[in-house]
Scaffold this motif. Structure first.
Motif, PDB file in Angstrom:
ATOM      1  N   SER A  65       0.833  -1.199   0.000  1.00 17.07           N
ATOM      2  CA  SER A  65       0.000   0.000   0.000  1.00 17.07           C
ATOM      3  C   SER A  65       0.869   1.250   0.000  1.00 17.07           C
ATOM      4  O   SER A  65       2.044   1.221   0.389  1.00 17.07           O
ATOM      5  CB  SER A  65      -0.921   0.021   1.230  1.00 17.07           C
ATOM      6  OG  SER A  65      -0.159   0.064   2.429  1.00 17.07           O
ATOM      7  N   THR A  76      -4.243  -7.589  -3.220  1.00 15.41           N
ATOM      8  CA  THR A  76      -4.120  -6.499  -4.187  1.00 15.41           C
ATOM      9  C   THR A  76      -2.656  -6.115  -4.357  1.00 15.41           C
ATOM     10  O   THR A  76      -1.914  -6.006  -3.372  1.00 15.41           O
ATOM     11  CB  THR A  76      -4.922  -5.270  -3.719  1.00 15.41           C
ATOM     12  OG1 THR A  76      -6.297  -5.648  -3.587  1.00 15.41           O
ATOM     13  CG2 THR A  76      -4.797  -4.135  -4.714  1.00 15.41           C
ATOM     14  N   THR A 125      -2.437  -0.919  -3.353  1.00 16.75           N
ATOM     15  CA  THR A 125      -3.556  -0.324  -2.620  1.00 16.75           C
ATOM     16  C   THR A 125      -3.216   1.132  -2.313  1.00 16.75           C
ATOM     17  O   THR A 125      -2.167   1.424  -1.732  1.00 16.75           O
ATOM     18  CB  THR A 125      -3.826  -1.071  -1.308  1.00 16.75           C
ATOM     19  OG1 THR A 125      -4.137  -2.437  -1.597  1.00 16.75           O
ATOM     20  CG2 THR A 125      -4.989  -0.436  -0.562  1.00 16.75           C
ATOM     21  N   GLY A 178      -8.002   2.230  -0.854  1.00  9.61           N
ATOM     22  CA  GLY A 178      -8.013   1.875   0.561  1.00  9.61           C
ATOM     23  C   GLY A 178      -8.879   2.790   1.384  1.00  9.61           C
ATOM     24  O   GLY A 178      -8.869   2.727   2.612  1.00  9.61           O
ATOM     25  N   LYS A 221     -12.355  -1.398  -8.757  1.00  8.20           N
ATOM     26  CA  LYS A 221     -11.009  -1.968  -8.714  1.00  8.20           C
ATOM     27  C   LYS A 221     -10.528  -2.238 -10.131  1.00  8.20           C
ATOM     28  O   LYS A 221     -11.321  -2.496 -11.033  1.00  8.20           O
ATOM     29  CB  LYS A 221     -10.997  -3.282  -7.919  1.00  8.20           C
ATOM     30  CG  LYS A 221     -11.420  -3.156  -6.472  1.00  8.20           C
ATOM     31  CD  LYS A 221     -11.428  -4.527  -5.798  1.00  8.20           C
ATOM     32  CE  LYS A 221     -11.870  -4.421  -4.348  1.00  8.20           C
ATOM     33  NZ  LYS A 221     -11.915  -5.763  -3.688  1.00  8.20           N
TER      34      LYS A 221
END
Length: 714
Positions: A296, A321, A324, A363, A398
């Motif tokens: 992330s 993922t 993020t 996020g 997404k």
């Protein structure tokens, strides 16, 4: 040194105490070359390899000067500094310990700095606070830290350039800010880099390159290993100059949870000693590259492109993922081009059709938005063994990548081809056994006999891609020939060995490369024949052994590294033959024969770069029908000539790579053989006999071979 004098190869060592300025060399108009400062303890204000600012002359160059720091403290550290006309080139600072506030490899005022570098490693600390005389939006910027090169000319001046300077931060180093190169004024900043790896920590900002008014292009920031970066990261920054083709690359297990990533800096800025510059820089080609990283980041924006190069499926975070964005504004990536063409998955994971993977997700409560026209996808590769096609599309806020087709990589076909040729090479050994029986039958005398033969060949096999092999085979044995009422019976036991080599050509990701292969087999067996006085005969043999095959640089992985492999399997073989020798006169005969050869090679499995390969067993069944014409049988020199047709009924090599079937490589089909030979036995009483033959092949197998045999009769 003054008055244009050169200062060269001076050294200063500091292990303790206190001082203000310490430079290995300072010149006035002359060049400073190859000077070094080593510091392991103590405390200084300014530490430098060399400077060219002594007296009224400030036009010397600083080249290949060094600071090596393993301990102690310094406010400012410089590899080499120049001012007016000189160049700062190849200067360096290497810190493996100690503390500093401001570090730069090469420093200039109004000239160029090229190929300077800084390496911060071990437990070195560069956490200086304060500014270098630069303001943004009317406020001083805390920009002290590490620089590959720095230029102090004001924004109204545009002398020199900063090119190919670099910063490397690794180990457990702690750094405040890091810049590949930084110009207060109008210097162009080109091709500089910052690389952060290991367990290093950068608490502030990171710039590939920055210039107030110059152009900034081709700079790169690499963050990998287990490094942590918590500030703003910019590929490039310029207030009025262009910012083009700069890159931020994420790899490994880098922690950028608290970082903001920007392709370029859009802020309106003010240089402290000049006018306000409100024009924003033009930008293009600035890219974020994902290379085996997932995790992330707070913010991602102002990139013209995000390229998904390499994906490590085994190291995805719990949300599954790749990227993020925890502080997403839904239009941050609206005009960003997403490049998923040529995605590369790491080795060791089986890819199946229909596999879905989140490439980018939000996020927070903001929904991701990307223009559909800015999404490109297509082929992918996985390790050395798999490839296929995929698609990328926005679904439920997404960006999701789905594999649509998966098959074995085209480069793996060569491995199956090599397997087929290895089996064919073992098959050649059975010819040598049959030839040994033929030669035994041409020698006079009974009793115990020893025999040896060497067989060399150059052959090309018509598998899916023709492979040429050069090899040698040999056989040594002992046997006996006994006269019976209706004919002669011969038998023998033998040891066999063969070795061969070949070259291959392969391609992966549009790269062509050459490989080298080798084969070795060792085994043994028994053989027997019975020849009637009428001329009819029958023969048979059994053999077993081990085949080793090895390839160097057979396959490439997603990073371009070459890999080989080794395989070792057992083989078993047998042959049966029948024939009839027709005597035309005392010195001439014709041999009509048929021979059947059976060889079985066991399967094997092995890993290449973490990808699993599985060989199926190979069964070869060959029938040879031929005739041989012999003249001068009763002379010590006799010669023979022959032709034969051979058909391979099986010979299929099947293989799987990461459970994906590779096209069968088959040796099935017809081959044709022509031979000429010469046999020599000094006289009927001599225990020695020698045989020399040559053969040519066409069809499924092409090439030629030569055979030399010797027999000694006790």
């Amino acid at each position: 040194a003054e008055n244009n004098e050169k200062a060269e190869n001076n050294t200063i060592t500091i292990s303790g105490g206190k001082a203000y300025d310490v430079y290995a060399a300072v010149t006035g108009g002359g060049d400073a070359v190859g000077n070094t400062v080593q510091m392991s303890g103590g405390e200084v204000a300014y530490l430098g390899g060399a400077a060219t600012d002594y007296g009224d002359r400030k036009d010397g160059s600083a080249i290949n000067n060094k600071v090596i720091m393993s301990g102690g403290k310094a406010q400012e550290v410089a590899g080499g500094e120049v001012f007016e006309a000189g160049i700062a080139q190849g200067n360096s600072v290497k810190m493996t310990g100690g503390e500093a506030q401001n570090v730069y490899g090469g420093g200039t005022y109004s000239s160029s700095a090229k190929e300077n570098y800084v390496e911060i490693s071990g437990k070195a600390i560069v956490t200086g606070s304060g500014d270098n005389g630069y303001e943004e939006d009317g406020e001083k910027v805390n920009n002290k830290g590490v620089y590959g090169a720095i230029s102090g000319a004001s924004s109204g001046e545009s002398f020199g350039s900063l090119e190919n300077n670099s910063v490397k931060i690794s180990g457990e180093a702690q750094v405040s800010n890091a810049y590949g190169a930084y110009s207060f004024g109008g210097a162009d900043v080109i091709g500089n880099s910052v690389e952060i790896s290991g367990n290093a920590t950068v608490s502030g900002d990171v710039y590939g390159g920055s210039s107030a008014t110059g152009s900034v292009s081709g700079n790169i920031v690499k963050i990998g290993g287990n490094a942590t970066v918590s500030g703003n990261v910019y590929g490039g920054h310029s207030i009025t100059g262009s910012v083009t083709d700069n890159t931020i690359e994420l790899s490994g297990n880098a922690n950028v949870d608290n970082a903001n990533l920007f392709g370029y800096d859009k802020k309106t800025s003010t240089v402290s000693f000049s006018r306000t510059l409100s024009q924003k820089a033009a930008s293009s080609g600035n890219t974020l590259t994902i290379k085996g990283w997932s995790g992330s980041v707070k913010q991602v924006k102002d990139f013209e492109k995000i390229k998904f190069g390499e994906i490590d499926l085994d190291n995805l975070p719990s949300n599954g993922t790749v990227l993020t964005i925890t502080n997403l504004n839904n239009n941050d990536l609206e005009n960003t081009f997403i490049d998923a063409q040529g995605v590369k998955f790491k080795s060791g994971t089986e890819i199946k059709a229909g596999m879905a993977l989140n490439f980018i997700a939000s996020g927070n409560d903001q929904e991701l938005y990307i223009n559909d026209d800015n999404i490109e996808f297509g082929n992918f590769t996985a390790g050395v063994a798999q490839e296929g096609e995929g698609k990328l599309e926005l679904q439920d806020g997404k960006l999701i990548y789905t594999s649509t087709e998966v098959h074995a990589s085209g480069q793996t076909h060569l491995v199956a081809e090599n397997r087929a040729v290895a089996a064919a090479f073992v098959n050649q050994g059975s010819e040598l056994i049959a030839d040994a029986l033929d030669t035994l039958s041409r020698t006079d005398g009974y009793g115990v006999k020893t025999f040896a033969a060497v067989y060399g060949n150059h052959s090309k096999y018509d598998v899916n891609s023709d492979l040429k092999i050069n090899g040698w085979s040999s056989i040594v044995g002992v046997g006996s020939e006994k006269q019976l009422a209706q004919g002669d019976f011969s038998w023998g036991v033998f040891y066999e060995n063969g070795s061969g080599n070949y070259r291959t050509a392969n391609s992966f990701n549009n790269e062509f490369f050459r490989g080298d292969g080798s084969l070795v087999y060792n085994g043994g067996g028994i053989t027997a024949s019975y020849a009637k006085k009428s001329g009819s005969y029958a023969e048979a043999s059994l053999r077993a052994g081990m085949l080793k095959s090895e390839m160097d640089n057979a396959l490439k992985d997603i990073n371009g590294a070459g890999y080989g492999y080794k395989s070792e399997t057992a083989y078993y073989g047998a042959h049966l033959g029948i024939g009839k020798i027709l005597t035309l006169n005392e010195s001439t005969s014709v041999d009509l024969y048929g021979k059947f050869f059976h060889t079985y090679n066991k399967g094997d499995n092995f890993d290449v770069a973490g990808d699993k390969f599985e060989f199926d067993s190979i069964t070869s069944d060959r029938l040879r029908l031929g005739t041989r014409y012999t003249v001068n049988k009763n002379n010590k020199w006799s010669s023979y000539y022959g032709i034969a047709w051979e058909y391979e009924f099986n010979g299929d090599a099947d293989m799987k790579a990461m459970n994906k079937a590779v096209p069968t490589q088959s040796m099935q089909g017809s081959s044709y053989m022509a031979e000429i030979g010469l046999n020599y036995q000094p006289n009927t009483a001599s225990p020695w006999s020698f045989d020399l033959s040559m053969r040519g092949y066409a069809g499924e197998r092409e090439g030629f071979s030569g055979n030399v045999q010797a027999i000694y009769n006790f």
